[in-house]
Each structure stands twice: as structure tokens, then as C-alpha cells.
Design an enzyme around this catalytic site. Structure first.
Site, mmCIF file in Angstrom:
data_model
loop_
_atom_site.group_PDB
_atom_site.id
_atom_site.type_symbol
_atom_site.label_atom_id
_atom_site.label_comp_id
_atom_site.label_asym_id
_atom_site.label_seq_id
_atom_site.Cartn_x
_atom_site.Cartn_y
_atom_site.Cartn_z
ATOM 1 N N THR A 15 0.825 -1.221 0.000
ATOM 2 C CA THR A 15 0.000 0.000 0.000
ATOM 3 C C THR A 15 0.852 1.259 0.000
ATOM 4 O O THR A 15 0.575 2.205 -0.743
ATOM 5 C CB THR A 15 -0.919 0.005 1.250
ATOM 6 N N ARG A 63 3.059 0.392 -7.882
ATOM 7 C CA ARG A 63 3.126 1.440 -6.851
ATOM 8 C C ARG A 63 4.550 1.963 -6.676
ATOM 9 O O ARG A 63 4.755 3.148 -6.412
ATOM 10 C CB ARG A 63 2.565 0.916 -5.534
ATOM 11 N N HIS A 87 -5.478 0.776 -7.092
ATOM 12 C CA HIS A 87 -6.241 0.029 -6.083
ATOM 13 C C HIS A 87 -6.412 -1.409 -6.561
ATOM 14 O O HIS A 87 -6.462 -1.670 -7.760
ATOM 15 C CB HIS A 87 -7.620 0.673 -5.901
ATOM 16 N N GLU A 117 -17.091 -4.189 -5.266
ATOM 17 C CA GLU A 117 -16.490 -3.049 -5.970
ATOM 18 C C GLU A 117 -16.840 -3.073 -7.459
ATOM 19 O O GLU A 117 -17.126 -2.026 -8.055
ATOM 20 C CB GLU A 117 -14.977 -3.058 -5.746
HETATM 21 P P1 CMP Z 1 -6.332 1.266 -1.548
HETATM 22 O O1 CMP Z 1 -5.680 -0.026 -1.904
HETATM 23 O O2 CMP Z 1 -7.122 1.957 -2.588
HETATM 24 O O3 CMP Z 1 -7.250 1.030 -0.266
HETATM 25 C C1 CMP Z 1 -7.451 1.958 0.750
HETATM 26 C C2 CMP Z 1 -6.677 3.220 0.512
HETATM 27 O O4 CMP Z 1 -6.557 4.049 1.641
HETATM 28 C C3 CMP Z 1 -5.236 2.861 0.176
HETATM 29 O O5 CMP Z 1 -5.164 2.289 -1.091
HETATM 30 C C4 CMP Z 1 -4.565 4.213 0.328
HETATM 31 O O6 CMP Z 1 -4.814 5.060 -0.788
HETATM 32 C C5 CMP Z 1 -5.313 4.736 1.547
HETATM 33 N N1 CMP Z 1 -4.574 4.455 2.784
HETATM 34 C C6 CMP Z 1 -4.404 3.271 3.384
HETATM 35 N N2 CMP Z 1 -3.686 3.394 4.512
HETATM 36 C C7 CMP Z 1 -3.405 4.703 4.626
HETATM 37 C C8 CMP Z 1 -2.687 5.471 5.590
HETATM 38 N N3 CMP Z 1 -2.133 4.905 6.659
HETATM 39 N N4 CMP Z 1 -2.589 6.802 5.394
HETATM 40 C C9 CMP Z 1 -3.164 7.379 4.333
HETATM 41 N N5 CMP Z 1 -3.860 6.700 3.366
HETATM 42 C C10 CMP Z 1 -3.973 5.378 3.520
#
Ligand code: CMP
Length: 138
Positions: free
Chosen positions: A91, A105, A118, A129
Site C-alpha cells: 500500500t 506502486r 487500487h 467493488e
Molecule cells: P487502496 O488499496 O485503494 O485502499 C485503501 C486506501 O486508503 C489505500 O489504497 C490508500 O490510498 C489509503 N490508505 C491506506 N492506509 C493509509 C494510511 N495509513 N494513510 C493514508 N492513506 C492510507
């Protein structure tokens, strides 16, 4: 087993790096069975990310995701859900650069939230989704 997952390019890369990322997707062995540019409303982004409601990043995340179009895709492949999450990397984009330098990423993400793409985290999430963004596939 052939599986479907939901993938999306987030607003900052959806138009700027779409072609390069779509090329990585297909070269990675994922079949794109549906794709479109999609503009979330704030309410739809809040529904999409409902599991994160209450987390400190929720408001910024949903405002950002609804600020400009995303590029949404339904991907098909054996084991698509886990394989796509491996393919995009951790992430946090900085962690991705350290641990998975070839991942999407690592290449296109900025930080822990602005992480380019995502991927659904489970069979149930993928179904939910896909239905939210591609109701025409139901
Ligand atoms: P995604 O895989 O789209 O799923 C949830 C999203 O929340 C993640 O990608 C990030 O864009 C965001 N996200 C997850 N954890 C954090 C964090 N600790 N701080 C800020 N954004 C986050």
C-alpha cells in the site's frame, strides 16, 4: 481458478500514466474484461471505501478519489485477486520501492495514500467493488 478483480488507476495517474500502466497490466498476464473512465461522487467514494470510515485518512482519501476521474478495470486471471495485489506492491509507495521495485506502486505511487492504484482485497470486496462501478456487468 479463473477469477475477477477490480482495479483502478487513481486520479493523479488515470490520465497521465494510463497507457504505460495498462501495458504493464496486460504484459503481466491480466485480461482486461471491462474498462472505463469513471467519475466518483463524494458519496460513491465514501461507499466504495466504507470499510475505512473513521480512519484518519478517510476524508482526504474520499475527497481525492472523487476529485477527478479514475480509470476503472475488471481484470481476469487465475488467482487474479492475490496476483493483482502482489503485482501492484505494498500500500505504501515508499515500502513498495524498497520491497517490490518492479511493482506499479513503486513506479507510479507517491506515498502511503497517493499510491497510484487500487486492488480488491477479497472475493467479497471484488464482487462489491465491481458492482458499484460496473453495475452494467451484473
Ligand atoms: P487502496 O488499496 O485503494 O485502499 C485503501 C486506501 O486508503 C489505500 O489504497 C490508500 O490510498 C489509503 N490508505 C491506506 N492506509 C493509509 C494510511 N495509513 N494513510 C493514508 N492513506 C492510507
Amino acid at each position: 481458478m479463473t477469477q475477477r478483480t477490480y482495479a483502478m488507476l487513481k486520479p493523479d495517474v488515470a490520465s497521465l500514466h494510463r497507457d504505460a500502466i495498462v501495458k504493464m497490466v496486460t504484459e503481466g498476464g491480466f485480461k482486461i474484461v471491462a474498462q472505463k473512465e469513471y467519475q466518483f461522487t463524494l458519496a460513491a467514494a465514501q461507499e466504495f471505501y466504507a470499510e475505512h470510515e473513521g480512519r484518519p485518512f478517510f476524508d482526504d482519501l474520499t475527497t481525492w478519489i472523487s476529485s477527478a476521474p479514475v480509470y476503472a478495470m475488471v481484470l481476469e486471471k487465475d488467482n487474479a485477486i492475490v496476483d493483482w495485489r502482489t503485482f501492484i506492491g505494498p500500500t505504501n509507495s515508499e515500502k513498495a520501492r524498497a520491497e517490490a521495485p518492479d511493482s506499479i506502486r513503486a513506479k507510479y505511487g507517491k506515498d502511503g495514500s497517493h499510491n497510484a492504484v487500487h486492488g480488491s482485497d477479497s472475493v467479497e470486496s471484488a464482487k462489491r467493488e465491481i458492482l458499484l462501478v460496473f453495475p452494467e456487468l451484473a
